[in-house]
Design an enzyme around this catalytic site. Sequence first.
Site, PDB file in Angstrom:
ATOM      1  N   PHE A 145      78.731  59.403  42.561  1.00  0.00           N
ATOM      2  CA  PHE A 145      77.611  59.141  43.473  1.00  0.00           C
ATOM      3  C   PHE A 145      77.413  57.634  43.561  1.00  0.00           C
ATOM      4  O   PHE A 145      77.109  56.969  42.581  1.00  0.00           O
ATOM      5  CB  PHE A 145      76.303  59.809  43.025  1.00  0.00           C
ATOM      6  CG  PHE A 145      75.239  59.625  44.070  1.00  0.00           C
ATOM      7  CD1 PHE A 145      75.149  60.490  45.149  1.00  0.00           C
ATOM      8  CD2 PHE A 145      74.363  58.546  44.029  1.00  0.00           C
ATOM      9  CE1 PHE A 145      74.210  60.302  46.163  1.00  0.00           C
ATOM     10  CE2 PHE A 145      73.406  58.343  45.039  1.00  0.00           C
ATOM     11  CZ  PHE A 145      73.334  59.231  46.099  1.00  0.00           C
ATOM     12  N   ASP A 231      80.066  50.713  38.898  1.00  0.00           N
ATOM     13  CA  ASP A 231      78.745  50.988  39.469  1.00  0.00           C
ATOM     14  C   ASP A 231      77.786  51.328  38.330  1.00  0.00           C
ATOM     15  O   ASP A 231      77.747  52.438  37.818  1.00  0.00           O
ATOM     16  CB  ASP A 231      78.848  52.140  40.476  1.00  0.00           C
ATOM     17  CG  ASP A 231      77.502  52.457  41.134  1.00  0.00           C
ATOM     18  OD1 ASP A 231      76.465  51.973  40.637  1.00  0.00           O
ATOM     19  OD2 ASP A 231      77.502  53.203  42.126  1.00  0.00           O
ATOM     20  N   LYS A 260      68.505  49.243  41.396  1.00  0.00           N
ATOM     21  CA  LYS A 260      67.395  49.952  40.761  1.00  0.00           C
ATOM     22  C   LYS A 260      66.542  49.086  39.819  1.00  0.00           C
ATOM     23  O   LYS A 260      65.694  48.356  40.282  1.00  0.00           O
ATOM     24  CB  LYS A 260      67.941  51.173  40.023  1.00  0.00           C
ATOM     25  CG  LYS A 260      68.532  52.221  40.969  1.00  0.00           C
ATOM     26  CD  LYS A 260      68.841  53.502  40.243  1.00  0.00           C
ATOM     27  CE  LYS A 260      69.699  54.476  41.001  1.00  0.00           C
ATOM     28  NZ  LYS A 260      68.994  55.384  41.879  1.00  0.00           N
TER      29      LYS A 260
HETATM   30  N1  PLP Z   1      75.086  54.229  42.652  1.00  0.00           N
HETATM   31  C1  PLP Z   1      74.562  55.004  41.714  1.00  0.00           C
HETATM   32  C2  PLP Z   1      75.314  55.211  40.446  1.00  0.00           C
HETATM   33  C3  PLP Z   1      73.334  55.635  41.914  1.00  0.00           C
HETATM   34  O1  PLP Z   1      72.828  56.435  40.949  1.00  0.00           O
HETATM   35  C4  PLP Z   1      72.646  55.417  43.119  1.00  0.00           C
HETATM   36  C5  PLP Z   1      71.347  56.077  43.372  1.00  0.00           C
HETATM   37  O2  PLP Z   1      70.960  57.034  42.753  1.00  0.00           O
HETATM   38  C6  PLP Z   1      73.232  54.585  44.081  1.00  0.00           C
HETATM   39  C7  PLP Z   1      74.446  54.001  43.816  1.00  0.00           C
HETATM   40  C8  PLP Z   1      72.568  54.357  45.416  1.00  0.00           C
HETATM   41  O3  PLP Z   1      71.501  53.487  45.303  1.00  0.00           O
HETATM   42  P1  PLP Z   1      70.430  53.390  46.502  1.00  0.00           P
HETATM   43  O4  PLP Z   1      69.748  54.705  46.581  1.00  0.00           O
HETATM   44  O5  PLP Z   1      69.526  52.258  46.106  1.00  0.00           O
HETATM   45  O6  PLP Z   1      71.215  53.094  47.747  1.00  0.00           O
END
Ligand code: PLP
Length: 412
Positions: A145, A231, A260
């Site tokens: 994700f 990530d 975040k």
């Molecule tokens: N990458 C990871 C690992 C995430 O958990 C999330 C959101 O939950 C994102 C990217 C996406 O972030 P955003 O919702 O700020 O676009």
Amino acid sequence: MVETITSSREAILLEDKYGAHNYHPIPVVLNKGEGVFLWDVEGKRYYDFLSAYSAVNQGHCHIRIINALIHQAKELTLTSRAFYNDKLGVAEKYVCETFGYDKALFMNSGAEANETAIKLARKWGYTKKGIPDNEAVIVAVKKNFHGRTTTIISASTDPSARKHFGPFMPGFEIVDYDNVPALEKALANPNVCGLWIEPIQGEAGVYVPAEGYLKSAEQLCKKHHVLLMMDEIQTGIARTGKMLASDHEDVKPDMLILGKALSGGVLPISVVLCNDDIMMVIKPGEHGSTFGGNPMAAAVCMEALQVVKDEKLAENADRLGKVFRQRMQAFMQKTNLVTLVRGKGLLNAIMINDTPESETAWNICMKFAENGLLAKPTHGNIIRLAPPLVITEEQIHECCDIIEKSILSFSK
Ligand code: PLP
């Protein structure tokens, strides 16, 4: 005149009628947050066990972060990057020194930071690795994700993220997560510019790979001249008991992607960090964002990270994560409704003994809410449990009591 909401029911009806139905929230309506607590409009208090998907690691409305926001908001909020501002360079230096990279590129959402990383990896692939134009491949993994943009979902394996949103972006190869031979095979393709992974798959249900997987991934990337794009948007900033989840295996990604908790949940702030040989492939005019790196984000991000360091939140997450998992392990002896507890630091999940399609995990979360704790299932029968990292040991025990009591009320 702006309407004021006086009841949960009224707020839910309004969202239902005027908002897109792209989420399915637990039916509580919140209007106040402080530390580990949230309050609904009727004044009921809850422990927050989601932390806005790990964006409020520092706790709700942390006074130092809010003061940094207010102070900067009164001075200057946005100039765009058409001009310099007096905060961005300071924040770039701060994050580079904190995480050990030459350069930082600020964006807003996590998805945008991942998009940035993809562009950097591709351009590096063409200009540094010599990949023929338009043939670059990024290796991603199943159940990843990384966000919701059309490019990002092109690498997703989740049908609900993809269905009817095609056509998709080419240039991704998807391999099994936590599988070193699959990586070895995929990275040997000379057109691969990047390996794009989460050190723990949060949205997939807090899936923790076998020890050594991340180290092997790092070594294979080096061997095949491939960029390791990590990530850490959900796992980073102390959530898993170290500043970065990669630190558990002493892994230093070529590209570090953060979001975040970089703002403590105050503003959307994200960043990609890497060294000059990668970052400098992007030239003026090739990438950017109106709000990316704005003075408010710069001020808030530095304070949010300094709070994590000053309050030793990584150490707290590490210590209390162990207490939490011990309690849940012991509880598993008393119920057949919980089949597994897994996680690192204060990023944990329990698996409910039912099919992913069943309502059981949802109903358990509704019971948690009734008993004063907020959490939400991720992928059917898995419940992620991730409180703000400012939680105390006494509070963790109180929350375990709520979790156990709620689940036991379902046992026959
Ligand atoms: N990458 C990871 C690992 C995430 O958990 C999330 C959101 O939950 C994102 C990217 C996406 O972030 P955003 O919702 O700020 O676009």
